[in-house]
Design a protein around this motif. Structure first.
Motif: not given
Length: 135
Positions: A75-77, A17-18, A11-12
């Motif tokens: 990743a979203a958070v 990217a996010l 997820q890194v």
């Protein structure tokens, strides 16, 4: 390395990217508007208009939905919160009073709460289907 550790490591790139997309969204929606508006009674508002903040919110909603619907909840958070924190810090750090740190802290807390709640709702929502594939 166990499966859970591999999942976190995978997820890194999504977190980075996010975070980058979130900071870019801040710059696109809010970063260019630095002037406060003086009202007829002498009070000031701004520097952001409501439509700018709403636009940023909708853009971030799309990013969080994309990540959370693909099971990248962390990743979203983390990515969204990190991007907002960096963008707010860079945008507001020229405040000579030093109070911008409180604002950045509030952005971080609000982002963690909202993205966490949204991610939970997105991942827990599953359309129900009948035996024949009908709703």
């Amino acid at each position: 390395m166990d499966r859970e550790a591999r999942k976190r490591i995978s997820q890194v790139p999504t977190v980075l990217a996010l975070a980058g997309l979130t900071a870019a969204a801040w710059a696109g929606w809010l970063g260019w508007d630095q002037q406060r508006d003086v009202q007829a009674d002498g009070s000031t508002t701004g520097p952001y208009e409501a439509w700018q903040v709403i636009g940023l919110g909708l853009t971030l909603l799309a990013l969080v939905y994309w990540a959370a619907s693909r099971a990248y909840v962390s990743a979203a958070v983390v990515g969204t919160t990190a991007g907002l924190a960096v963008a707010a810090y860079l945008d507001w750090s020229d405040d000579s009073s030093g109070l911008f740190v409180i604002g950045v802290g509030l952005v971080v807390i609000g982002s963690l709460v909202v993205t966490g709640l949204l991610s939970f709702l997105i991942t827990s929502w599953k359309p129900s289907t009948g035996h024949n594939g009908t709703a």
